[in-house]
Scaffold this motif. Structure first.
Motif, PDB file in Angstrom:
ATOM      1  N   PHE A   1     -10.537  53.462  35.510  1.00 35.11           N
ATOM      2  CA  PHE A   1     -10.056  52.562  34.460  1.00 35.11           C
ATOM      3  C   PHE A   1      -8.917  53.196  33.681  1.00 35.11           C
ATOM      4  N   ALA A   2      -8.995  54.489  33.436  1.00 29.41           N
ATOM      5  CA  ALA A   2      -7.907  55.174  32.726  1.00 29.41           C
ATOM      6  C   ALA A   2      -6.676  55.286  33.624  1.00 29.41           C
ATOM      7  N   ALA A   3      -6.907  55.460  34.922  1.00 28.18           N
ATOM      8  CA  ALA A   3      -5.792  55.669  35.855  1.00 28.18           C
ATOM      9  C   ALA A   3      -4.884  54.439  35.923  1.00 28.18           C
ATOM     10  N   ILE A   4      -5.482  53.240  35.798  1.00 26.98           N
ATOM     11  CA  ILE A   4      -4.695  52.000  35.866  1.00 26.98           C
ATOM     12  C   ILE A   4      -3.637  51.978  34.766  1.00 26.98           C
ATOM     13  N   LEU A   5      -3.936  52.622  33.628  1.00 22.96           N
ATOM     14  CA  LEU A   5      -3.022  52.598  32.479  1.00 22.96           C
ATOM     15  C   LEU A   5      -2.032  53.763  32.493  1.00 22.96           C
ATOM     16  N   GLU A   6      -2.152  54.634  33.507  1.00 21.53           N
ATOM     17  CA  GLU A   6      -1.260  55.805  33.533  1.00 21.53           C
ATOM     18  C   GLU A   6       0.155  55.430  33.975  1.00 21.53           C
ATOM     19  N   SER A   7       1.094  56.246  33.590  1.00 22.30           N
ATOM     20  CA  SER A   7       2.474  56.081  34.059  1.00 22.30           C
ATOM     21  C   SER A   7       2.970  57.442  34.575  1.00 22.30           C
ATOM     22  N   PRO A   8       3.370  57.525  35.835  1.00 25.34           N
ATOM     23  CA  PRO A   8       3.387  56.465  36.835  1.00 25.34           C
ATOM     24  C   PRO A   8       1.971  56.068  37.272  1.00 25.34           C
TER      25      PRO A   8
ATOM     26  N   TYR B   1       7.030  56.935  49.379  1.00 24.28           N
ATOM     27  CA  TYR B   1       7.945  57.533  48.398  1.00 24.28           C
ATOM     28  C   TYR B   1       7.759  56.851  47.056  1.00 24.28           C
ATOM     29  N   HIS B   2       7.425  57.621  46.075  1.00 23.45           N
ATOM     30  CA  HIS B   2       7.286  57.063  44.724  1.00 23.45           C
ATOM     31  C   HIS B   2       7.140  58.214  43.734  1.00 23.45           C
ATOM     32  N   GLU B   3       7.175  57.845  42.454  1.00 23.81           N
ATOM     33  CA  GLU B   3       6.893  58.850  41.428  1.00 23.81           C
ATOM     34  C   GLU B   3       5.418  59.213  41.507  1.00 23.81           C
ATOM     35  N   ASP B   4       5.104  60.414  41.071  1.00 20.90           N
ATOM     36  CA  ASP B   4       3.727  60.875  41.178  1.00 20.90           C
ATOM     37  C   ASP B   4       3.463  61.825  40.010  1.00 20.90           C
ATOM     38  N   CYS B   5       2.252  61.796  39.501  1.00 21.97           N
ATOM     39  CA  CYS B   5       1.967  62.631  38.318  1.00 21.97           C
ATOM     40  C   CYS B   5       2.030  64.125  38.638  1.00 21.97           C
ATOM     41  N   HIS B   6       1.998  64.478  39.935  1.00 21.99           N
ATOM     42  CA  HIS B   6       2.089  65.890  40.316  1.00 21.99           C
ATOM     43  C   HIS B   6       3.532  66.319  40.596  1.00 21.99           C
ATOM     44  N   ALA B   7       4.475  65.373  40.472  1.00 25.03           N
ATOM     45  CA  ALA B   7       5.899  65.663  40.710  1.00 25.03           C
ATOM     46  C   ALA B   7       6.627  65.744  39.367  1.00 25.03           C
ATOM     47  N   PRO B   8       7.842  66.311  39.353  1.00 20.06           N
ATOM     48  CA  PRO B   8       8.607  66.332  38.105  1.00 20.06           C
ATOM     49  C   PRO B   8       8.773  64.900  37.578  1.00 20.06           C
ATOM     50  N   PRO B   9       8.671  64.682  36.261  1.00 24.63           N
ATOM     51  CA  PRO B   9       8.738  63.328  35.693  1.00 24.63           C
ATOM     52  C   PRO B   9       9.990  62.573  36.132  1.00 24.63           C
ATOM     53  N   GLY B  10       9.810  61.336  36.537  1.00 26.17           N
ATOM     54  CA  GLY B  10      10.929  60.473  36.917  1.00 26.17           C
ATOM     55  C   GLY B  10      11.463  60.707  38.310  1.00 26.17           C
ATOM     56  N   LYS B  11      10.947  61.683  39.041  1.00 24.02           N
ATOM     57  CA  LYS B  11      11.472  62.006  40.366  1.00 24.02           C
ATOM     58  C   LYS B  11      10.665  61.280  41.449  1.00 24.02           C
ATOM     59  N   VAL B  12      11.383  60.571  42.332  1.00 23.00           N
ATOM     60  CA  VAL B  12      10.725  59.933  43.475  1.00 23.00           C
ATOM     61  C   VAL B  12      10.608  60.974  44.587  1.00 23.00           C
ATOM     62  N   VAL B  13       9.414  61.127  45.115  1.00 19.79           N
ATOM     63  CA  VAL B  13       9.182  62.156  46.142  1.00 19.79           C
ATOM     64  C   VAL B  13       8.332  61.606  47.274  1.00 19.79           C
ATOM     65  N   ALA B  14       8.329  62.333  48.382  1.00 20.59           N
ATOM     66  CA  ALA B  14       7.460  61.997  49.505  1.00 20.59           C
ATOM     67  C   ALA B  14       6.021  62.351  49.123  1.00 20.59           C
ATOM     68  N   VAL B  15       5.107  61.421  49.419  1.00 19.95           N
ATOM     69  CA  VAL B  15       3.706  61.624  49.046  1.00 19.95           C
ATOM     70  C   VAL B  15       2.825  61.249  50.238  1.00 19.95           C
TER      71      VAL B  15
END
Ligand code: SF4
Ligand code: SF4
Length: 202
Positions: A32-39, A110-124
């Motif tokens: 439930f908390a994850a749905i509200l996270e960004s990204p 490819y998308h932003e990810d909480c484990h990547a630098p903020p705002g950076k699109v990366v391979a996941v």
């Protein structure tokens, strides 16, 4: 070493593995908390539909050698020998998509990810839930799958069990009733489709 094994004949296409995976890779680790996270966290396993709408949970096979790793020029993809897992370093990824073109299974997104630098699109892609494994937990997709279409076990044991199941079915005259549950469903489906398509008829 235990691995996630996919049993496509058991998959009912419920897609529970996808939110479980996304949650396991979120900041909060709480649905439930994850749905509200960004990204918004995204899954690293994707359930596709087959010709007859049967489900197929598609995830990284952690190939060895791994075509994605060989294609990654900045060296962002590497194999952790101890975990026997192919991982991506988001700091080194330049989002060139070479890995996705090289992967025969289409499992890299490819998308932003909480484990990547903020705002950076990366391979996941799938990381075998190594953080959960370090805590003594099994991968999230396996934990949530109620029909055991995903199991976490020694590959040798899984292969032996499958061989024994098929051997027992054959020695019992290949009765559909004696086939493993998923096999029977699949065989009925194929039989039905063959009749529909008049395969093997003049
Ligand atoms: S991303 Fe594709 S090529 Fe790379 S290890 Fe996984 S399945 Fe193999
Ligand atoms: S997208 Fe990132 S991980 Fe994939 S090949 Fe390019 S640099 Fe490597």
């Amino acid at each position: 070493m235990k691995k996630v094994i996919v049993h496509p004949e058991r998959c009912v296409g419920c897609m529970q593995c996808m939110p479980a995976c996304a949650t396991a890779h979120s900041r909060s680790r709480n649905l439930f908390a994850a749905i509200l996270e960004s990204p918004v966290p995204k899954p690293r396993i994707h359930v596709g539909a087959g010709l007859y709408q049967e489900g197929f949970p598609n995830r990284c096979r952690h190939c060895d050698p791994a075509p994605c790793l060989l294609a990654c020029l900045p060296g962002a993809i590497f194999r952790d020998e101890e975990l026997d897992t192919v991982l991506i370093d988001p700091d080194k990824c330049i989002n060139c998509a070479s890995c996705a073109m090289a992967c025969p299974f289409g499992v890299i997104r490819y998308h932003e990810d909480c484990h990547a630098p903020p705002g950076k699109v990366v391979a996941v892609k799938c990381d075998n839930c190594f953080e959960r494994q370090e805590q003594g937990l099994i991968p999230a997709c396996v934990e949530v799958c109620k029909v055991n279409a995903l199991t976490f076990e020694e590959p040798g044991e899984a292969l032996k069990r499958k061989t024994d199941e098929v051997a027992r079915s054959v020695s019992l005259g290949v009765s559909q009733a004696e086939l493993p549950a998923g096999f029977a469903r699949f065989a009925l489906l194929i039989g039905h489709k063959r009749k529909e398509l008049h395969v093997g008829r003049p």
